[in-house]
Write a protein that holds these residues in place. Structure first.
Motif, PDB file in Angstrom:
ATOM      1  N   ARG A   1      67.801  -0.087  54.238  1.00  0.00           N
ATOM      2  CA  ARG A   1      68.922  -0.053  55.180  1.00  0.00           C
ATOM      3  C   ARG A   1      68.432   0.013  56.623  1.00  0.00           C
ATOM      4  N   ASN A   2      67.354   0.761  56.841  1.00  0.00           N
ATOM      5  CA  ASN A   2      66.829   0.923  58.199  1.00  0.00           C
ATOM      6  C   ASN A   2      65.917  -0.223  58.632  1.00  0.00           C
ATOM      7  N   ALA A   3      65.609  -1.122  57.706  1.00  0.00           N
ATOM      8  CA  ALA A   3      64.668  -2.202  58.021  1.00  0.00           C
ATOM      9  C   ALA A   3      65.301  -3.306  58.865  1.00  0.00           C
ATOM     10  N   GLY A   4      66.612  -3.278  59.006  1.00  0.00           N
ATOM     11  CA  GLY A   4      67.280  -4.315  59.784  1.00  0.00           C
ATOM     12  C   GLY A   4      67.530  -5.558  58.943  1.00  0.00           C
ATOM     13  N   GLU A   5      67.461  -6.701  59.574  1.00  0.00           N
ATOM     14  CA  GLU A   5      67.754  -7.949  58.882  1.00  0.00           C
ATOM     15  C   GLU A   5      66.640  -8.294  57.893  1.00  0.00           C
ATOM     16  N   THR A   6      67.025  -8.579  56.672  1.00  0.00           N
ATOM     17  CA  THR A   6      66.096  -9.000  55.639  1.00  0.00           C
ATOM     18  C   THR A   6      66.843  -9.854  54.625  1.00  0.00           C
ATOM     19  N   GLU A   7      66.154 -10.839  54.090  1.00  0.00           N
ATOM     20  CA  GLU A   7      66.790 -11.732  53.116  1.00  0.00           C
ATOM     21  C   GLU A   7      66.894 -11.087  51.740  1.00  0.00           C
ATOM     22  N   GLU A   8      66.173 -10.016  51.516  1.00  0.00           N
ATOM     23  CA  GLU A   8      66.176  -9.356  50.210  1.00  0.00           C
ATOM     24  C   GLU A   8      67.380  -8.433  50.085  1.00  0.00           C
ATOM     25  N   GLN A   9      68.137  -8.596  49.024  1.00  0.00           N
ATOM     26  CA  GLN A   9      69.274  -7.736  48.754  1.00  0.00           C
ATOM     27  C   GLN A   9      68.807  -6.495  47.998  1.00  0.00           C
ATOM     28  N   ILE A  10      69.366  -5.347  48.336  1.00  0.00           N
ATOM     29  CA  ILE A  10      68.909  -4.095  47.724  1.00  0.00           C
ATOM     30  C   ILE A  10      69.124  -4.101  46.217  1.00  0.00           C
ATOM     31  N   GLU A  11      70.185  -4.744  45.733  1.00  0.00           N
ATOM     32  CA  GLU A  11      70.426  -4.796  44.288  1.00  0.00           C
ATOM     33  C   GLU A  11      69.316  -5.567  43.578  1.00  0.00           C
ATOM     34  N   ASP A  12      68.858  -6.654  44.205  1.00  0.00           N
ATOM     35  CA  ASP A  12      67.779  -7.440  43.604  1.00  0.00           C
ATOM     36  C   ASP A  12      66.472  -6.671  43.586  1.00  0.00           C
ATOM     37  N   ILE A  13      66.262  -5.857  44.609  1.00  0.00           N
ATOM     38  CA  ILE A  13      65.026  -5.072  44.698  1.00  0.00           C
ATOM     39  C   ILE A  13      65.008  -3.972  43.646  1.00  0.00           C
ATOM     40  N   LEU A  14      66.114  -3.249  43.529  1.00  0.00           N
ATOM     41  CA  LEU A  14      66.160  -2.095  42.640  1.00  0.00           C
ATOM     42  C   LEU A  14      66.028  -2.476  41.172  1.00  0.00           C
ATOM     43  N   PHE A  15      66.501  -3.651  40.814  1.00  0.00           N
ATOM     44  CA  PHE A  15      66.515  -4.038  39.399  1.00  0.00           C
ATOM     45  C   PHE A  15      65.634  -5.263  39.120  1.00  0.00           C
ATOM     46  N   ASP A  16      64.625  -5.441  39.934  1.00  0.00           N
ATOM     47  CA  ASP A  16      63.712  -6.571  39.768  1.00  0.00           C
ATOM     48  C   ASP A  16      62.792  -6.325  38.567  1.00  0.00           C
ATOM     49  N   ASP A  17      63.008  -7.067  37.489  1.00  0.00           N
ATOM     50  CA  ASP A  17      62.172  -6.918  36.297  1.00  0.00           C
ATOM     51  C   ASP A  17      61.408  -8.205  35.975  1.00  0.00           C
ATOM     52  N   ARG A  18      61.198  -9.024  37.008  1.00  0.00           N
ATOM     53  CA  ARG A  18      60.423 -10.237  36.793  1.00  0.00           C
ATOM     54  C   ARG A  18      58.991  -9.880  36.375  1.00  0.00           C
ATOM     55  N   HIS A  19      58.382 -10.748  35.604  1.00  0.00           N
ATOM     56  CA  HIS A  19      57.015 -10.512  35.171  1.00  0.00           C
ATOM     57  C   HIS A  19      56.105 -10.285  36.383  1.00  0.00           C
ATOM     58  N   TYR A  20      55.231  -9.281  36.253  1.00  0.00           N
ATOM     59  CA  TYR A  20      54.338  -8.948  37.360  1.00  0.00           C
ATOM     60  C   TYR A  20      52.914  -9.302  36.967  1.00  0.00           C
ATOM     61  N   HIS A  21      52.255 -10.115  37.789  1.00  0.00           N
ATOM     62  CA  HIS A  21      50.911 -10.599  37.483  1.00  0.00           C
ATOM     63  C   HIS A  21      49.877  -9.734  38.213  1.00  0.00           C
ATOM     64  N   LEU A  22      49.047  -9.052  37.445  1.00  0.00           N
ATOM     65  CA  LEU A  22      48.004  -8.192  38.004  1.00  0.00           C
ATOM     66  C   LEU A  22      46.797  -9.015  38.439  1.00  0.00           C
ATOM     67  N   SER A  23      45.972  -8.419  39.281  1.00  0.00           N
ATOM     68  CA  SER A  23      44.779  -9.112  39.758  1.00  0.00           C
ATOM     69  C   SER A  23      43.795  -9.396  38.628  1.00  0.00           C
ATOM     70  N   SER A  24      43.884  -8.625  37.545  1.00  0.00           N
ATOM     71  CA  SER A  24      42.996  -8.822  36.404  1.00  0.00           C
ATOM     72  C   SER A  24      43.397 -10.057  35.584  1.00  0.00           C
ATOM     73  N   GLY A  25      44.561 -10.600  35.877  1.00  0.00           N
ATOM     74  CA  GLY A  25      45.055 -11.728  35.115  1.00  0.00           C
ATOM     75  C   GLY A  25      46.091 -11.343  34.074  1.00  0.00           C
TER      76      GLY A  25
END
Length: 230
Positions: free
Chosen positions: A150-174
């Protein structure tokens, strides 16, 4: 050199406070019984109020007393969190930095009663966390990210998308994280972007202010960094 770094145990205030509330509740209930039998002229409503208040106090104290007597252990190897629902471990050689967290508002940084931890690599930390601990981290620390977003000002990221983001996460190890592990990794990623740290420790589970605990942890980090694990 390892022997010179003593293990330190952190016992939260809530444990001692819970015990005190429980004892006071029992005393109040006993007092209500004594008054009821010894002074029958006292209004029954007043005795009932005292008894109900004492029972509530005892129940709150009992619940607060169910947590572990320890909340943190600091050793030459790691910083470890303990709770009745599980815990987590962060090795010093995998911690990048520790400090009191703060939120930015109109160019000013305001300290908050949380200690931030920033890791070098997510894999060991996330893979060692049980689902219940991961879920609680996601739930308990959600308000911090909401405030920072909220304090970050203008951003294209919606807070709902951030809080519930369960997309696959790729680690540096592969390796690719999925499900709850992926959600935790994504949340840590957003925490770092908006708050500078990956996850946080609430002052409520400490025996001292967040700034003092951060200083203690930084001291261990400086002394233990580079030591071989046992």
């Amino acid at each position: 050199m390892n022997a010179k770094i003593e293990t330190q145990y952190i016992r939260p205030h809530t444990f001692a406070n819970g015990r005190l509330l429980y004892i006071l509740g029992l005393i109040g209930a006993a007092l209500a019984g004594i008054i009821s039998f010894s002074w029958p002229q006292v209004a029954p409503a007043a005795v009932a109020i005292l008894l109900i208040a004492s029972c509530i106090l005892a129940l709150v104290g009992y619940k607060a007393n169910q947590g572990p007597e320890l909340s943190f252990t600091l050793t030459f190897m790691h910083l470890q969190f303990h709770s009745h629902y599980g815990g987590w471990t962060a090795r010093w050689n995998n911690i990048d930095r520790i400090g009191q967290a703060s939120v930015e508002k109109e160019g000013w940084y305001q300290p908050i009663p949380w200690v931030g931890v920033r890791l070098k690599d997510y894999q060991a930390f996330i893979e060692a966390i049980c689902p219940r601990v991961a879920t609680k981290l996601l739930m308990d620390q959600r308000p911090l990210l909401i405030i920072a977003h909220r304090n970050a000002g203008e951003t294209e990221e919606q807070i709902e998308d951030i809080l519930f983001d369960d997309r696959h996460y790729h680690l540096s190890s592969g390796k690719t994280l999925k499900g709850l592990q992926a959600m935790l990794a994504n949340r840590m990623h957003y925490n770092r972007r908006y708050l500078g740290y990956d996850f946080f420790i609430s002052e409520d589970v400490l025996d001292r202010p967040a700034a003092e605990f951060a200083g203690l942890a930084r001291n261990y980090l400086a002394r233990c960094r580079g030591l071989p694990d046992m």
